[in-house]
Design an enzyme around this catalytic site. Structure first.
Site, PDB file in Angstrom:
ATOM      1  N   LYS A 110      63.520  55.333  20.928  1.00  0.00           N
ATOM      2  CA  LYS A 110      64.912  55.542  20.343  1.00  0.00           C
ATOM      3  C   LYS A 110      64.989  54.487  19.199  1.00  0.00           C
ATOM      4  O   LYS A 110      64.662  53.190  19.525  1.00  0.00           O
ATOM      5  CB  LYS A 110      66.030  55.237  21.373  1.00  0.00           C
ATOM      6  CG  LYS A 110      67.345  55.904  20.695  1.00  0.00           C
ATOM      7  CD  LYS A 110      68.342  56.091  21.879  1.00  0.00           C
ATOM      8  CE  LYS A 110      69.660  56.474  21.389  1.00  0.00           C
ATOM      9  NZ  LYS A 110      70.642  56.529  22.177  1.00  0.00           N
ATOM     10  N   SER A 168      74.825  59.437  26.836  1.00  0.00           N
ATOM     11  CA  SER A 168      73.660  59.636  26.064  1.00  0.00           C
ATOM     12  C   SER A 168      72.368  59.885  26.413  1.00  0.00           C
ATOM     13  O   SER A 168      71.475  60.117  25.867  1.00  0.00           O
ATOM     14  CB  SER A 168      73.951  58.387  24.946  1.00  0.00           C
ATOM     15  OG  SER A 168      74.864  58.940  24.001  1.00  0.00           O
ATOM     16  N   SER A 176      73.415  60.848  22.498  1.00  0.00           N
ATOM     17  CA  SER A 176      73.089  60.062  21.166  1.00  0.00           C
ATOM     18  C   SER A 176      71.562  60.337  21.269  1.00  0.00           C
ATOM     19  O   SER A 176      70.908  60.051  20.250  1.00  0.00           O
ATOM     20  CB  SER A 176      73.471  58.922  20.929  1.00  0.00           C
ATOM     21  OG  SER A 176      73.026  57.872  21.951  1.00  0.00           O
TER      22      SER A 176
END
Length: 493
Positions: A79, A183, A159
């Site tokens: 990420k 998330s 997210s």
């Protein structure tokens, strides 16, 4: 040779050791898959081909010498919130344009020390603020799943949408992710992947771009429960550079998988039956209850009375911490700089151009609730509510409950640029209704795929555990996984 990208981490690990293929071959298979799909899915914002092949070649040498690590040769996506030395790290924000850190986050350093291979940086909501991966400066991620008979592009959740989409589409063997209010778990539910948010303090936050420091926690997204267990064991550690990380031994989480759940008490909170929840989510939850009972667990009804205050309290605490954390992005030392007539003008222009709409909204909310005259009325009260939420869970666990079973999300994935969601931020925030309590209380939570809705879209169930008892979550999640089976999107990309 089978398609190497179809193998789980556990399968690939064993076959690499058996020398059925090389780490370079495995990495090349994933790089080929990314090359063929990323234009349509937008899961990666930077692919590190040369670095990946170099790391894979080193892994092959270690495997040949018989001293490979726990993840030797396994290709992972990272990420864009995790600092990776010399590689694009921008939290998918314009304000961090061109930033390449000179240091490595502790979580990724742990993975590389265990032999994992970095394929690249994954798309995400800007500064991890969002529930649909539509706030990214690099554009939305497209969910590999589609409704039956439809070409509509769906969100992968947020997210960590890039992490979830990449794992679901077999563009990496597993991925790092972070969870501040859901998330990891919400994108996992939206893509039929497994995502675990460990206990606050289980993974170091050092080198991870901060959103809300008392809520943020790193964790993995993987194809199945076993892979999530393998990844978390490598990611977790105490870290002198992060005083909130906890000095407790990291268990062999994989050993917990397959253990009996007979005699475990599974709590079912009545407060999670919310108005307007689709019947199919309610039906799936009931199915999960039946699976746990059939496996020998005892089902008990519990009450978490302060759940209804969790979402409003979260959306005071998280923006308050965000406004403080994001003050450092000013155009002076790194990232975007927009010239101004003086330094104050440069700050204002840089932040106005660099932050997206959702980030600006949360920074302004956070600044407001921390301001003189409002601090006591909002922030202080929200922190008191947070204590009450934590006490609800403590009472349930003290009464003998081993884990709590709830839905992971209030719906299946929705469309990109959904008009209702786009016009009303509160509707978007409601996607976190089942997940924020876990962050507010610092507890571990796992989302596991449990079925498909009438349109053939994935739905997940969530299990919430005691502090630092991720092993029970892996045990119970594996029961659901065995009962529900595994789900893969039909390839259209």
């Amino acid at each position: 040779m089978t398609d190497l990208t179809k193998l789980t981490i556990a399968e690939a690990r064993d076959k690499l050791v058996a020398r059925e293929f090389t780490a370079v071959e495995l990495t090349d298979a994933y790089l080929g898959a990314i090359n063929g799909a990323n234009e349509k899915l937008n899961a990666y914002v930077r692919v590190t081909e040369d670095k990946a092949r170099e790391m894979a070649a080193k892994s092959d040498e270690k495997i040949a010498a018989g001293n490979g690590g726990a993840l030797e040769g396994i290709p992972l996506g990272v990420k864009d919130l995790f600092a990776t030395e010399g590689v694009h790290t921008q939290a998918c924000s314009h304000i961090l344009d061109g930033f390449e850190p000179r240091y490595e986050s502790t979580v990724t350093a742990n993975l590389w020390a265990d032999g994992a291979v970095m394929l690249g940086k994954l798309n995400m909501d800007e500064f991890a603020m969002g529930s649909s991966n539509e706030t990214s400066y690099y554009g939305p991620v497209v969910n590999p799943w589609r409704a039956e008979g439809s070409d509509e592009k769906l969100v992968p959740g947020g997210s960590s949408g890039g992490s979830a989409a990449a794992v679901a589409a077999a563009l990496c063997a597993g991925a790092t992710a972070t969870d501040t209010g859901g998330s990891i778990r919400q994108p996992a539910a939206f893509t039929a992947t497994v995502g675990i948010k460990p206990t606050y303090g289980r993974c170091s936050r050092w080198g991870t771009v901060a959103f809300a420091s008392s809520l943020d926690q790193a964790g993995p997204i993987a194809r199945d429960v076993r892979d999530a267990a393998i990844l978390l064991r490598s990611m977790a550690s105490v870290d002198p550079k992060d005083t909130t990380s906890v000095d407790l031994p990291v268990p062999d989480y994989e050993a917990a998988i397959g253990q009996s759940v007979k005699g475990l008490k599974i709590g079912i909170p009545k407060e999670y039956r919310v108005d307007g929840m689709p019947d199919e989510v309610e039906a799936l939850w009931q199915k999960g209850i039946d699976w746990m009972r059939d496996a020998g667990a005892e089902i008990v009804d519990i009450s978490l009375p302060h759940t209804k205050y969790a979402l409003p309290a979260y959306y005071i605490v998280a923006p308050a911490e965000a406004s403080s954390n994001l003050a450092r992005y000013d155009g002076v030392r790194y990232g975007l700089r927009v010239p101004g007539k003086d330094i104050a003008d440069m700050y204002e222009k840089t932040r106005a151009a660099g932050f997206g709409e959702e980030v600006k909204r949360r920074v302004m909310i956070g600044t407001y609730v921390l301001s003189a005259g409002y601090y006591d009325a909002y922030y202080l009260r929200a922190q008191k509510v947070r204590t009450l939420i934590k006490q609800d869970f403590t009472q349930a666990f003290d009464a003998g409950v081993d884990a709590i079973l709830t839905p992971a999300t209030p719906s299946a994935p929705f469309g990109i640029a959904d008009k209702e969601m786009a016009s009303d931020p509160v509707k978007m925030y409601l996607n976190d209704i089942f997940t924020v309590t876990v962050n507010m209380a610092g507890l571990p939570g796992i989302s596991v795929p449990a079925g498909l809705n009438a349109q053939g879209l994935p739905l997940g169930l969530q299990l919430i555990g005691k502090p630092f008892d991720e092993e029970t979550l892996f045990r119970t999640a594996h029961v659901i996984e065995q009962a529900a089976g595994r789900f893969e999107p039909k390839r259209w990309w």
